[in-house]
Structures are given as C-alpha cells and as structure tokens.
Design an enzyme around this catalytic site. Structure first.
Site, PDB file in Angstrom:
ATOM      1  N   SER A   1       0.677  -1.430  -0.304  1.00 14.53           N
ATOM      2  CA  SER A   1      -0.271  -0.220   0.171  1.00 14.53           C
ATOM      3  C   SER A   1       0.609   1.558  -0.082  1.00 14.53           C
ATOM      4  CB  SER A   1      -0.526  -0.195   1.545  1.00 14.53           C
ATOM      5  OG  SER A   1      -2.274   1.186   0.757  1.00 14.53           O
TER       6      SER A   1
ATOM      7  N   ASP B   1      -7.827  -5.473  -6.332  1.00 15.71           N
ATOM      8  CA  ASP B   1      -7.198  -4.734  -5.482  1.00 15.71           C
ATOM      9  C   ASP B   1      -7.619  -3.104  -5.732  1.00 15.71           C
ATOM     10  OD1 ASP B   1      -6.022  -2.964  -3.842  1.00 15.71           O
ATOM     11  OD2 ASP B   1      -4.369  -4.076  -2.601  1.00 15.71           O
TER      12      ASP B   1
ATOM     13  N   HIS C   1      -7.876  -5.215  -0.869  1.00 12.29           N
ATOM     14  CA  HIS C   1      -5.970  -5.023  -0.974  1.00 12.29           C
ATOM     15  C   HIS C   1      -6.041  -5.204   0.866  1.00 12.29           C
ATOM     16  CE1 HIS C   1      -3.641  -1.354  -0.374  1.00 12.29           C
ATOM     17  NE2 HIS C   1      -3.406  -1.284   0.769  1.00 12.29           N
TER      18      HIS C   1
END
Ligand code: NAG
Ligand code: NAG
Length: 384
Positions: free
Chosen positions: A207, A265, A323
């Site tokens: 991320s 994601d 995610h």
C-alpha cells in the site's frame, strides 16, 4: 465528485476493523487460506450496505497502457521470492511484536536476521524496518502502509512534486512520507553495507509502504547513494507513485521490480489515470505487475506501463477487500490485535505540518498546507 469516488478508501480503516472481527475465527496467527476468500460472503453481508453506497471507482480506459517502456529488467524474482518479501511488508503492521521480530509473519524470515533496526516518524506516522541477513548477503528495507490518520492525509495529498530536472514528478504525500524516515534508513543501510559489502538491497512495502519503497529505490539510485549496489523492489497493493517520466526512469533500472496485485485491489488503481490531476500530470505504474487472480498467477507484460490483461481488466469496479490479503497474509489482523489502542488520533491535535515541510516552491507549499489542514478538518468526522 472526484473525492466522492474515493469514499471507499476513506472507510478502509473502518472496513479493516470490521473485517478483522469477521475473519479471525478459526485462523491462527492472522493467516488466511492461500488464494481463497472464504470469509468474503460473511464480510460482504456485513458490509453490503457500506459497499453498496460506494461501489464504483472509475479507472479507465488506461490509454497509457499502450506506451512502450525502455525496460531492461532481466533478473526475475520467483513467486516464492515475492511471497517471502511480502511477509516483511505484512509484519510492518504488527506494532508490538515487530519490535522483537516475533510477529507471526516475522517467523518467515527472522531466522536469518543478523541485526535489525526500526525507524519511526511519529508526526508522519511512518515506519521502516531495516534487516541485515549476513548469510544471504542481503539487506531488506520494509515500509509500513497506511494505518494512521496522518497516513490518510498523506495518501490524499496527491499533488505531483518535481524530484528531478528531467520532468520526473511524484505523488507529494508519498514523497513526504518517505522523506520523514529517509535519512536514518539510508544511514542504517550504509552501516550494514559497510559490515557486509556487496549485499543486495531488497526494498518492499504494501500500500502506502509500496509507494514509499518505490520512491526509496528512486532516490537511492538517482542520487547514486551506494554505487555498484544491487537492488530489488517488491511491492504489494501499491498505488501509482509517479508520472510517466518517473515510470520510465524506474523501468530503465536494470533491477528486479515486481508489483504484486491481488485480484481487483482498488489501491493498485489509485489514483485513476482518467481523472485529470492538477498541472496536467497523471500517475502511472512502473515495474512488472504480478497479478494474483484466484488460483492463477500471472507475470504480466513488461512492455507496457500497465497490462490491460491483468488487474486492469477487472475495472472499472475495484475492491477494497482485495487490498487486505496478499498470499496467505491478512494485512489487517496484526494491527488490529496489537495496535488498535495505539491508533492515536490525539497526536493530530495541534499538528502543524508547516514546520515539517521540506523546501519547496511557495505556491506549492501554500496549496499543500491548505490541503493538509483542510483535509484534516474535513476528515476528522469521517474517522471520528
Ligand atoms: C521468529 O518469529 C516467531 C513467530 O513467528 C517467534 O516465535 C520466534 O521467537 C522468532 N524468532 C526470533 C529469532 O526472533
Ligand atoms: C492482451 O491480450 C490480447 C488478446 O489475447 C493480446 O492481443 C494483447 O497483446 C495482450 N496485451 C498485452 C499487453 O500483453
């Protein structure tokens, strides 16, 4: 309209929390079954209302995907390598057990660690881990992804900022996040390199941490911080970090550079290229995507910025839940077990970003301060 579309991401922290509640039963150590989403139905049932209200992120068409890059990347990482380094990224979310490298994901790599150091910048909420693996001649640098309030502010500080004379521009919030820990991390890497000359430096993150990892490799190489050093870059669920010139620079580096994307994601599709950013810039990915789609593992095309046949093919609707799991690592569990009480909105009080901004043009600075403070005011009710 623009920001309305990102509402699902604002609710990521909330979703993660509730996801944890719904997903831990029967699992040990925050592990999920590999490549399965057995909890999806439960989670989706719980959050259908939330998701129904914010289902769509529009991210297409990705016209830049047709542009060839100058990639000379020759040394591929295997899927086992990618999984191995993803455990570092996952471990970064364990606030307490990371301190002794005893988190459940740490067990995947801690046996070979000769020395390590953790760096935090409390204001920016950023964290980095540098581990030395003498017997493998390797130094691993890991960056944590979004967990704090300031991380959210930085994620959405999406103005481009110039980082070279060659038109290379990167996402300002990611840049500031990296800068907040850059110096001590580089110094530590230098010390380990001195102890173990010739070690390869593998940089990873999930991320926001993935974007920071990318920028770290950019600065280490473009500033020629440690000449004749080999690098590798492994990210998971990484948002787009820079413009086309940045992607060209990165793709031209002759290093293994893989961007793992799980299913659909959503974060790998931020910020949408179809949304015109300020100053006419847009962000695009670099490196080779490795798309994990159910049982299927796809090493995607290296000859395009973004392979339309990989995760981009699932657009324009992407998933927040995708995610949160990479390989068998549940990226939310550890933080929520160990760190829930450490989520410290209080530190935001009296926060003065102006004192911590690096030198930049006055106009940019003015816009940023306004954006950060405005965002801070505006977001508080969302999280609070
Ligand atoms: C490695 O991590 C495991 C947990 O997965 C822990 O039990 C063990 O004590 C750790 N070992 C070292 C050397 O830190
Ligand atoms: C995507 O798939 C189509 C159809 O199989 C193919 O013609 C095209 O070359 C692929 N694109 C890339 C970038 O690999």
């Amino acid at each position: 309209m623009f920001f309305k579309n990102f509402a699902p991401v604002f609710t990521l922290a909330l979703t993660s929390t509730l996801l944890f509640v719904g997903s831990t039963t029967g699992q040990s150590c925050g592990r999920a079954d590999v490549f399965t989403r057995s909890d999806d139905e439960l989670i989706l049932a719980q959050f259908s209302e939330l998701l129904d209200n914010n289902p769509v992120i529009f991210d297409g068409p990705v016209s830049v995907s047709e542009a060839p890059t100058q990639t000379t990347r020759t040394t591929p990482l295997t899927i086992e390598d990618l999984e191995y380094y993803t455990y570092f990224s996952a471990s970064m979310y364990c606030p307490t057990s990371l301190k002794t490298l005893s988190c459940c994901y740490c067990g995947e790599f801690n046996a070979t660690v000769t020395d390590f150091q953790i760096f935090e910048n409390e204001l920016y909420g950023t964290k980095a881990l540098v581990t030395l693996h003498s017997s493998k001649s390797e130094i691993v640098v890991s960056f944590r992804g979004t967990v704090t309030f300031m991380n959210f502010i930085m994620d959405f500080t999406l103005l481009p900022t110039g980082v070279s004379n060659g038109g290379i521009q990167v996402h300002l919030g990611f840049f500031l996040s990296l800068m907040s820990v850059y110096n001590p991390v580089v110094k530590q890497v230098g010390m380990y390199l001195a102890r173990n000359p010739g070690s390869r430096i593998v940089v990873n993150g999930h991320s926001l941490g993935g974007a920071m990892a990318s920028l770290f490799v950019y600065f280490m190489t473009s500033l020629n911080q440690f000449p004749f050093t080999n690098y590798a870059l492994v990210t998971s669920g990484q948002p787009r970090a820079g413009n086309v010139a940045y992607a060209d620079y990165m793709n031209f580096l002759n290093i293994p550079m893989n961007r793992v994307v799980a299913r659909a994601d959503i974060v790998a599709h931020l910020f949408p290229v179809s949304v015109p950013l300020l100053f006419g810039e847009y962000y695009v990915h670099h490196g080779q995507e490795v798309w994990i789609n159910g049982e299927e593992i796809n090493f995607c095309s290296k000859r395009v910025y973004e392979d339309p046949n990989c995760s981009n093919s699932l657009g324009p609707v992407y998933s927040v839940l995708d995610h949160l799991q990479y390989f068998d690592a549940d990226l939310t569990v550890c933080y929520l077990v160990e760190g829930w009480l450490e989520i410290d909105l209080v530190t935001v009080e009296g926060f003065t970003p102006t004192n911590f901004l690096p030198p930049m043009p006055t106009v940019m600075r003015g816009i940023l301060v306004g954006l950060v403070q405005g965002g801070y005011q505006g977001l508080l009710p969302v999280l609070g």
